[in-house]
Write an enzyme that holds these catalytic residues in place. Structure first.
Site, short mmCIF file in Angstrom:
data_model
loop_
_atom_site.label_atom_id
_atom_site.label_comp_id
_atom_site.label_asym_id
_atom_site.label_seq_id
_atom_site.Cartn_x
_atom_site.Cartn_y
_atom_site.Cartn_z
N ASP A 74 0.87 -1.19 0.00
CA ASP A 74 0.00 0.00 0.00
C ASP A 74 0.89 1.23 0.00
O ASP A 74 2.05 1.17 0.40
CB ASP A 74 -0.89 0.01 1.25
CG ASP A 74 -2.20 0.74 1.03
OD1 ASP A 74 -3.26 0.08 1.00
OD2 ASP A 74 -2.17 1.99 0.88
N LYS A 96 -12.88 -0.43 -13.89
CA LYS A 96 -13.34 -1.74 -13.39
C LYS A 96 -13.83 -2.61 -14.54
O LYS A 96 -13.66 -3.83 -14.54
CB LYS A 96 -14.42 -1.54 -12.33
CG LYS A 96 -13.93 -0.84 -11.08
CD LYS A 96 -12.79 -1.60 -10.41
CE LYS A 96 -12.39 -1.02 -9.07
NZ LYS A 96 -11.33 -1.79 -8.43
N ASN A 106 -6.08 -5.26 -5.74
CA ASN A 106 -7.20 -4.73 -4.97
C ASN A 106 -7.14 -3.21 -4.79
O ASN A 106 -8.16 -2.57 -4.65
CB ASN A 106 -7.21 -5.44 -3.60
CG ASN A 106 -8.05 -4.74 -2.57
OD1 ASN A 106 -9.27 -4.76 -2.64
ND2 ASN A 106 -7.40 -4.09 -1.60
N ASP A 122 3.81 3.05 -4.24
CA ASP A 122 2.72 3.77 -4.90
C ASP A 122 2.52 3.18 -6.28
O ASP A 122 3.45 3.13 -7.09
CB ASP A 122 3.09 5.26 -5.00
CG ASP A 122 1.91 6.09 -5.45
OD1 ASP A 122 1.06 5.59 -6.22
OD2 ASP A 122 1.83 7.26 -5.03
N TYR A 175 -13.97 5.42 -12.71
CA TYR A 175 -14.03 4.24 -11.83
C TYR A 175 -14.68 3.09 -12.59
O TYR A 175 -14.14 1.97 -12.66
CB TYR A 175 -14.81 4.58 -10.56
CG TYR A 175 -14.88 3.44 -9.57
CD1 TYR A 175 -13.79 3.11 -8.78
CD2 TYR A 175 -16.04 2.68 -9.42
CE1 TYR A 175 -13.84 2.06 -7.87
CE2 TYR A 175 -16.11 1.63 -8.52
CZ TYR A 175 -15.01 1.33 -7.75
OH TYR A 175 -15.06 0.28 -6.86
N1 LIG Z 1 -16.06 -0.39 -0.78
C1 LIG Z 1 -16.92 -0.76 -1.72
O1 LIG Z 1 -18.15 -0.55 -1.62
C2 LIG Z 1 -16.43 -1.47 -2.96
C3 LIG Z 1 -17.38 -1.92 -3.88
C4 LIG Z 1 -16.93 -2.53 -5.04
C5 LIG Z 1 -15.58 -2.70 -5.25
N2 LIG Z 1 -14.68 -2.24 -4.35
C6 LIG Z 1 -13.26 -2.41 -4.65
O2 LIG Z 1 -12.60 -3.06 -3.58
C7 LIG Z 1 -11.23 -2.64 -3.55
C8 LIG Z 1 -10.87 -2.20 -2.13
O3 LIG Z 1 -11.72 -1.14 -1.75
P1 LIG Z 1 -11.88 -0.65 -0.24
O4 LIG Z 1 -13.32 -0.39 -0.04
O5 LIG Z 1 -11.15 -1.56 0.68
O6 LIG Z 1 -11.15 0.76 -0.34
P2 LIG Z 1 -10.08 1.44 0.63
O7 LIG Z 1 -9.98 2.86 0.20
O8 LIG Z 1 -10.40 1.12 2.05
O9 LIG Z 1 -8.74 0.67 0.22
C9 LIG Z 1 -8.02 0.95 -0.96
C10 LIG Z 1 -6.55 0.91 -0.61
O10 LIG Z 1 -5.82 1.14 -1.82
C11 LIG Z 1 -4.72 1.97 -1.50
N3 LIG Z 1 -4.28 2.70 -2.68
C12 LIG Z 1 -4.99 3.61 -3.40
N4 LIG Z 1 -4.21 4.14 -4.35
C13 LIG Z 1 -3.00 3.56 -4.23
C14 LIG Z 1 -1.76 3.70 -4.92
N5 LIG Z 1 -1.61 4.60 -5.91
N6 LIG Z 1 -0.70 2.95 -4.54
C15 LIG Z 1 -0.82 2.07 -3.51
N7 LIG Z 1 -1.96 1.89 -2.81
C16 LIG Z 1 -3.03 2.64 -3.17
C17 LIG Z 1 -5.25 2.92 -0.44
O11 LIG Z 1 -4.19 3.52 0.32
C18 LIG Z 1 -6.15 2.02 0.38
O12 LIG Z 1 -5.44 1.45 1.49
C19 LIG Z 1 -11.10 -1.53 -4.59
O13 LIG Z 1 -10.59 -2.07 -5.79
C20 LIG Z 1 -12.53 -1.09 -4.81
O14 LIG Z 1 -12.73 -0.52 -6.08
C21 LIG Z 1 -15.07 -1.63 -3.20
#
Ligand SMILES: NC(=O)c1ccc[n+]([C@@H]2O[C@H](COP(=O)([O-])OP(=O)(O)OC[C@H]3O[C@@H](n4cnc5c(N)ncnc54)[C@H](O)[C@@H]3O)[C@@H](O)[C@H]2O)c1
Length: 260
Positions: free
Chosen positions: A41, A176, A90, A62, A172
Site C-alpha cells: 500500500d 473496473k 485490490n 505507490d 471508476y
Molecule cells: N467499498 C466498496 O463498496 C467497494 C465496492 C466494489 C468494489 N470495491 C473495490 O474493492 C477494492 C478495495 O476497496 P476498499 O473499499 O477496501 O477501499 P479502501 O480505500 O479502504 O482501500 C483501498 C486501498 O488502496 C490503496 N491505494 C490507493 N491508491 C494507491 C496507490 N496509488 N498505490 C498504492 N496503494 C493505493 C489505499 O491507500 C487504500 O489502502 C477496490 O478495488 C474497490 O474498487 C469496493
C-alpha cells in the site's frame, strides 16, 4: 480432501491496497488459511496492519510509480525466497478518494483525474500481473484475483444518490470494466499455468447516508449492503485449490444486486 483444497499452507500472497478495508480483510482470511501475506500500500498504516496479522509483511509502494513499484515487488518476492503463489489486485481510487475532478458531476470530471485513476486501477494491475507471471508459473498453483466492482458491469442508478453528496465517477466504472476484460484475456493467455479470475463486490456498508442505504438495500435481494468479510470469503474461495477448475470468471459478490 476439501480441507486440503481450502488450505493455503506454504503459499505466499501479494495483496495490493493491503492497508484498506477489503485488502486487510482478505489478508486476515488468507492468513487464517495458512498463507504468508505481503500487504502492499502507499499508506504507511500497512506496517501496522501487517504487524497485527500472524504471518504478514507490509510493503510501501505507490502504484502510480511503475519503476518504484516493480523494485518494491521484486524485493518483496525475493524476501519470500523468490516464491509467489497468489496476486490480488485490490488497490484503487474509490468513490470516496479525495481527488479534484473525480467525485463530481459528470461535467466536472477531468481527463487528468480519469488518466490517474486508469493508471492506478488498471495499468498498475496489468504491470503487476506481467511482473509476477514467472513466479506464479513456477508456483504450480499460481493464481491472480482482480477486485473489480458491480460498477464495472452495471451503470449506476442515480435515484439512489439523490439528496446525497455521494459520487460514482465514470473513470471508476471504466477502470473496473477494463479489469473484468483484462481478467478474461489473461485467463486464456496464462492457462493452464495460472488461473485468473475477478470478483465484483457490491456496495460495502460504510456509513453512507440513510436514504442511499435504504434505496440500495431495497434493490438488493439479500436485503443488506456488503461487509468486508463477505468479500474476503469469496476471495478466499477463488485463490484456494477449491476453485482449481475456475478461471476467466467474474463472480458477482453483491447480494444478488445484479440478478434481477
Ligand atoms: N467499498 C466498496 O463498496 C467497494 C465496492 C466494489 C468494489 N470495491 C473495490 O474493492 C477494492 C478495495 O476497496 P476498499 O473499499 O477496501 O477501499 P479502501 O480505500 O479502504 O482501500 C483501498 C486501498 O488502496 C490503496 N491505494 C490507493 N491508491 C494507491 C496507490 N496509488 N498505490 C498504492 N496503494 C493505493 C489505499 O491507500 C487504500 O489502502 C477496490 O478495488 C474497490 O474498487 C469496493
Amino acid at each position: 480432501m476439501i480441507r486440503e483444497m481450502m488450505s493455503l499452507q506454504g503459499r505466499v500472497a501479494l495483496i495490493t491496497g493491503g492497508a484498506g478495508h477489503i485488502g486487510r480483510s482478505m489478508g486476515v482470511a488468507l492468513n487464517d488459511l495458512g498463507a504468508r501475506v505481503i500487504l502492499l500500500d502507499r499508506d504507511e498504516t500497512v506496517h501496522r496492519v501487517a504487524a497485527s496479522l500472524d504471518n504478514a509483511v507490509g510493503v510501501i509502494a505507490d502504484l502510480s510509480d511503475e519503476l518504484a513499484l516493480r523494485a518494491s515487488v521484486a524485493a518483496a518476492i525475493d524476501g519470500a525466497n523468490g516464491g509467489l503463489d497468489i496476486l490480488i489486485n485490490n488497490a484503487a481510487f474509490v468513490g470516496t478518494s479525495d481527488l479534484s475532478g473525480w467525485a463530481e458531476p459528470f461535467e466536472n470530471q477531468t481527463t487528468d483525474t480519469w488518466r490517474a485513476a486508469l493508471e492506478v486501477n488498471l495499468t498498475a494491475a496489468f504491470a503487476l500481473c506481467q511482473q509476477v507471471t514467472p513466479a506464479l508459473r513456477a508456483s504450480g498453483h499460481g493464481t491472480i484475483l482482480n477486485i473489480a466492482s458491480i460498477y464495472g458491469a452495471l451503470g449506476p442508478d442515480w435515484s439512489f444518490y439523490e439528496g446525497t453528496s455521494m459520487a460514482n465517477p465514470a473513470a471508476y466504472a471504466a477502470s473496473k470494466g477494463g479489469m473484468i476484460q483484462m481478467t478474461r484475456w489473461l485467463s486464456t493467455t496464462l492457462a493452464p499455468d495460472i488461473r485468473v479470475n475477478a470478483i465484483c463486490p457490491g456496495g460495502v456498508a460504510r456509513g453512507q447516508p440513510k436514504s442511499f442505504v435504504e434505496r440500495y438495500e431495497a434493490r438488493t435481494p439479500l436485503g443488506r449492503m456488503a461487509n468486508e468479510q463477505d468479500i474476503a470469503g469469496a476471495a478466499a474461495f477463488m485463490v484456494t485449490d477449491a476453485a482449481r477448475y475456475v478461471t476467466g470468471q467474474v463472480l458477482m459478490v453483491d447480494g444478488g444486486f445484479s440478478a434481477w
